[in-house]
Structure formats: structure tokens, C-alpha cells
Design an enzyme around this catalytic site. Sequence first.
Site, mmCIF file in Angstrom:
data_model
loop_
_atom_site.group_PDB
_atom_site.id
_atom_site.type_symbol
_atom_site.label_atom_id
_atom_site.label_comp_id
_atom_site.label_asym_id
_atom_site.label_seq_id
_atom_site.Cartn_x
_atom_site.Cartn_y
_atom_site.Cartn_z
ATOM 1 N N ASP A 202 -11.710 -5.902 5.772
ATOM 2 C CA ASP A 202 -10.106 -7.587 6.304
ATOM 3 C C ASP A 202 -10.693 -8.087 7.357
ATOM 4 O O ASP A 202 -10.297 -9.128 7.671
ATOM 5 C CB ASP A 202 -8.807 -7.072 5.505
ATOM 6 C CG ASP A 202 -9.167 -6.483 4.096
ATOM 7 O OD1 ASP A 202 -10.060 -6.820 3.233
ATOM 8 O OD2 ASP A 202 -8.897 -5.252 4.004
ATOM 9 N N ARG B 114 -6.763 3.627 13.957
ATOM 10 C CA ARG B 114 -5.163 3.513 13.406
ATOM 11 C C ARG B 114 -5.027 3.942 11.980
ATOM 12 O O ARG B 114 -5.828 3.416 11.430
ATOM 13 C CB ARG B 114 -4.053 2.006 13.829
ATOM 14 C CG ARG B 114 -5.011 1.654 15.496
ATOM 15 C CD ARG B 114 -4.582 0.192 16.128
ATOM 16 N NE ARG B 114 -4.792 -0.235 17.526
ATOM 17 C CZ ARG B 114 -4.212 -1.444 18.025
ATOM 18 N NH1 ARG B 114 -3.465 -2.467 16.957
ATOM 19 N NH2 ARG B 114 -4.650 -1.052 19.008
ATOM 20 N N SER C 291 -3.386 -1.732 10.718
ATOM 21 C CA SER C 291 -4.041 -1.266 12.155
ATOM 22 C C SER C 291 -4.769 -2.448 12.690
ATOM 23 O O SER C 291 -5.104 -1.883 13.833
ATOM 24 C CB SER C 291 -5.711 -0.173 11.527
ATOM 25 O OG SER C 291 -5.892 -1.261 10.742
ATOM 26 N N LEU D 125 -21.716 -2.993 7.552
ATOM 27 C CA LEU D 125 -22.356 -1.081 7.523
ATOM 28 C C LEU D 125 -21.623 -0.205 8.357
ATOM 29 O O LEU D 125 -22.493 1.520 8.779
ATOM 30 C CB LEU D 125 -23.552 -1.175 7.909
ATOM 31 C CG LEU D 125 -24.588 -2.230 7.706
ATOM 32 C CD1 LEU D 125 -26.136 -3.120 7.885
ATOM 33 C CD2 LEU D 125 -25.181 -1.907 5.990
ATOM 34 N N ALA E 136 -10.702 -2.228 7.941
ATOM 35 C CA ALA E 136 -11.444 -2.613 8.846
ATOM 36 C C ALA E 136 -12.669 -3.721 8.489
ATOM 37 O O ALA E 136 -12.692 -4.638 8.910
ATOM 38 C CB ALA E 136 -12.314 -1.830 8.881
ATOM 39 N N ASP F 40 0.731 -1.667 0.076
ATOM 40 C CA ASP F 40 0.127 -0.165 0.027
ATOM 41 C C ASP F 40 1.084 1.458 -0.235
ATOM 42 O O ASP F 40 2.009 1.277 1.083
ATOM 43 C CB ASP F 40 -1.051 -0.037 1.079
ATOM 44 C CG ASP F 40 -1.959 -1.393 0.860
ATOM 45 O OD1 ASP F 40 -2.207 -1.755 -0.203
ATOM 46 O OD2 ASP F 40 -2.655 -1.239 2.340
#
Length: 302
Positions: free
Chosen positions: A254, A287, A293, A223, A252, A14
Site C-alpha cells: 500500500d 516499522r 509504519s 517483488l 508495504a 487492524d
Amino acid sequence: MQAKVVVVGSLNMDLIVRTPRLPVGGETLAGHGFSTAPGGKGANQAVAAARLGAQVAMIGCVGDDAYGAELRAGLIAEGIDCRAVMSATGVPTGIAAILVDDAGQNAIIIAAGGNAELTPARLTAHDALLQAADIVIAQLEVPLPTVEATLYRAHELGRTVILNPAPATGPLPAHWYGLVDYLIPNESEAALLTGIQVDSPQSALLAAQRLMERGARRVLITLGSQGVLYADSTRHLHLPVDPVVAVDTTAAGDTFVGGFAAALAAGQSLEAAIGLGQQAAALAVTRPGAQPSIPYRHELPA
């Protein structure tokens, strides 16, 4: 062979730019930070499952470059079995260019690189890992024929199959639904799969019902701050989540998938598995970064 969770999917490096807001077409903005971090939906889910208690193996493909070596080393450091993380010669490792605004929302562009080299033949070469699995997880960042081969083989072996249909571009092949035990899209992915705008638990239930009409056994729609909607043929549940201040929502979903799989692999109930995934994802969004994170089990409530 001791792998309880096998993840078939992508590994990316990333490239992250922090920006006050996301740009519009043709606009140039001044960012205020740049970093690199290991990512890719497959690798993120593998790391989440491992940090949250599962024994994990990864099947994927990187390029023969420094990014590929770094990504493999990072997974090994997490205790993940990487014998099936292959190197493809002459191609770069996959990357994701990620913009993250000051509200924590992101926009992502992916260049597949080595992920595009994860062919069905490469998957078949590591069939022993699928045979040793209890749970097999797939996403859509590797070639769709490989995803289909994964679903067919894992289903044939009687394994619990989780499909995170991300990134979604439209409806899934109709014959996939019957191969999947848990289909886990987020709200935008559920909208693309069904044509229903998903922005609440009520609309998520409508989308889940449409997915079940197509053959999905169990559907979990994440959601964000509104929690998770679960539905199967006999019941549906909305599980809210405590509010947090989001810094970066990258990974998030994942983290939720990995945590959910880890809890299922440990024999926990459906509600407990969803709860663990939610707790982990809620901490992850506070994070920055993808894999950096993702929390460890000891960081979450007992």
C-alpha cells in the site's frame, strides 16, 4: 474541489498479534504482543499518498461505531478530504485480524463490515470528487461492482487509473484491463491473476506479458526484497531495492502504491515514481503496523 489523488476503497481497524511464527491448522500459539492500528488497503494508500506529498480524498464506508469514528479522525488528521467517508448504520466497521511473526511475515483475515456497504450508488453520490481527481486508485476490498463502477467512471473522465488487485482470488474480469492505466499486483497476486508462479524478475516479466496480452497497458509487479518489475508494450525494467531488515511487511504494498501515485500526481517520471514508492515501502517494513509504519516525505532521501 482540489483533490489530485482520489482513493476508492476500504477502511479497517487492524487487530495485530505478534507471534513467534505463523500457526498451522488446529494449532494454538502463545503470542507476545497485541495492538490496534488504523488500516485497510484503501485508507493505507490514501495515507501514503498524503504523507508523500499528494492532495488526497477518500471515498469509503465505515460502520457507525467507535472504530469508524477513529478511522475517519485519523484520515482527517493527515489532511485527507473525508467528506465521502460515509457511515453505514447497523453494521460494524471493517476489521483485519493480523498475525505477524518474528521474521516480519504476516497472515491476515478480513471482515468487511462497513466496506461491504460501499455500493455503486454511494460512489455515484460523490462523483464530483472523481471529476476533480488527476489520479484514481482502487483495490479489491470493497464490492466488485463498486470497483468496476470506479474504473469505468474514472476512465470515462480521462483520469489516470491505478488498480491494485488485492486481495486477489483469481483472474480479473476481462473487460477491466482496458480501463486501467497502471495495474500493480504483488508476486502472489500476479500468480493468482495469471497462473504463473512469480518468484523472480524473470517470472514476473512472464506474468506481466500475460497480463498485457489480456489488455493491461502498464504492469508493475512488486517483488518485496527483489524490487519492482515494470512492463509496457515497448519496454520492461527491473528496479532493484536496497536490502533492509523487515520487522512487519503489513502495508508495504500500500505504501508503494500511495508513493507511486503521489509522485505521478506531482509530474515526476515513471522511474522517479517507482523509486519513491520503493524508498517509502522499504522504510515502512522496518516499522510495525499498517498506517503507523508509513513514512512522511521528509524521512526519505531528497
